[in-house]
Design an enzyme around this catalytic site. Sequence first.
Site, PDB file in Angstrom:
ATOM      1  N   TYR A 133      -0.782 -11.451  27.865  1.00 10.34           N
ATOM      2  CA  TYR A 133       0.358 -10.632  28.292  1.00 10.34           C
ATOM      3  C   TYR A 133       1.081 -10.156  27.042  1.00 10.34           C
ATOM      4  O   TYR A 133       1.783 -10.912  26.387  1.00 10.34           O
ATOM      5  CB  TYR A 133       1.277 -11.463  29.181  1.00 10.34           C
ATOM      6  N   LYS A 162      -2.644  -7.825  30.076  1.00  8.02           N
ATOM      7  CA  LYS A 162      -1.582  -7.085  30.760  1.00  8.02           C
ATOM      8  C   LYS A 162      -0.806  -6.397  29.657  1.00  8.02           C
ATOM      9  O   LYS A 162      -0.112  -7.043  28.872  1.00  8.02           O
ATOM     10  CB  LYS A 162      -0.671  -8.013  31.559  1.00  8.02           C
ATOM     11  N   ILE A 204      -0.402  -4.969  36.941  1.00  3.83           N
ATOM     12  CA  ILE A 204       0.391  -6.117  37.373  1.00  3.83           C
ATOM     13  C   ILE A 204       1.793  -5.574  37.572  1.00  3.83           C
ATOM     14  O   ILE A 204       2.510  -5.299  36.622  1.00  3.83           O
ATOM     15  CB  ILE A 204       0.316  -7.266  36.365  1.00  3.83           C
TER      16      ILE A 204
END
Length: 294
Positions: A133, A162, A204
Amino acid sequence: MFKGSIPALITPFTDNGSVDEKAFAAHVEWQIAEGSNGLVPVGTTGESPTLSHDEHKRVVELCIEVAAKRVPVIAGAGSNNTDEAIELALHAQEAGADALLVVTPYYNKPTQKGLFAHFSAVAEAVKLPIVIYNIPPRSVVDMSPETMGALVKAHKNIIGVKDATGKLDRVSEQRISCGKDFVQLSGEDGTALGFNAHGGVGCISVTANVAPRLCSEFQAAMLAGDYAKALEYQDRLMPLHRAIFMEPGVCGTKYALSKTRGGNRRVRSPLMSTLEPATEAAIDAALKHAGLMN
């Protein structure tokens, strides 16, 4: 492996501030029924910074229990403390998560070598697939495509990212560094259309908490190559993407859910459960524009 619309789930609270497990379970059920392609508990949108370790673990467990393998659960397991990240990752693995979302360490600003060491330690501690992330606006550190590529080459279970950099050229740069099979998921709803056009495979999503079916259909159109249809969804959803972030945090998202599904607006301090009247009006208008409220 992971694609489409994957909501970064809110964590509902009761009036006394405790985690509302019944409301969370109902939210997970609704997300699945509306076509979401996966679930991410206890990320930024799940207010992970203000959950205790026990609460964090329980929310992950509950998400896995309710999802019951109908859609994959990518459990939030990030920390700016490597040992803590490993602890959360091991717990998620034992609980039955399908993958891990591991944020770049925030506040202490590691170097690229420090990022490599941190993610290597987590990857070596677990067998689950790991999604990096990368969110420089919040973590104040930006993992380079080169570091990401080195991690992918060193660890077979680091499988995706992400990406919340807001830089669409990163998709191409990361594909070159990490390979064509590297799973790239947008971390920004507003730029998800362009992200997928550059080679991404999903998002996401925060907005999917409020509009799961629209977000799922939007992603399905892109994955089918129907960008004309996707653009129609983009125009329908864009005001909502913008309005729920007029004020920081998850406050706008919870307000929107309170209007459409009667959810509790409560967030944990230092976030504020109340919004400025202009923000509420903008969210109301965006919900009407999207066809989610009369």
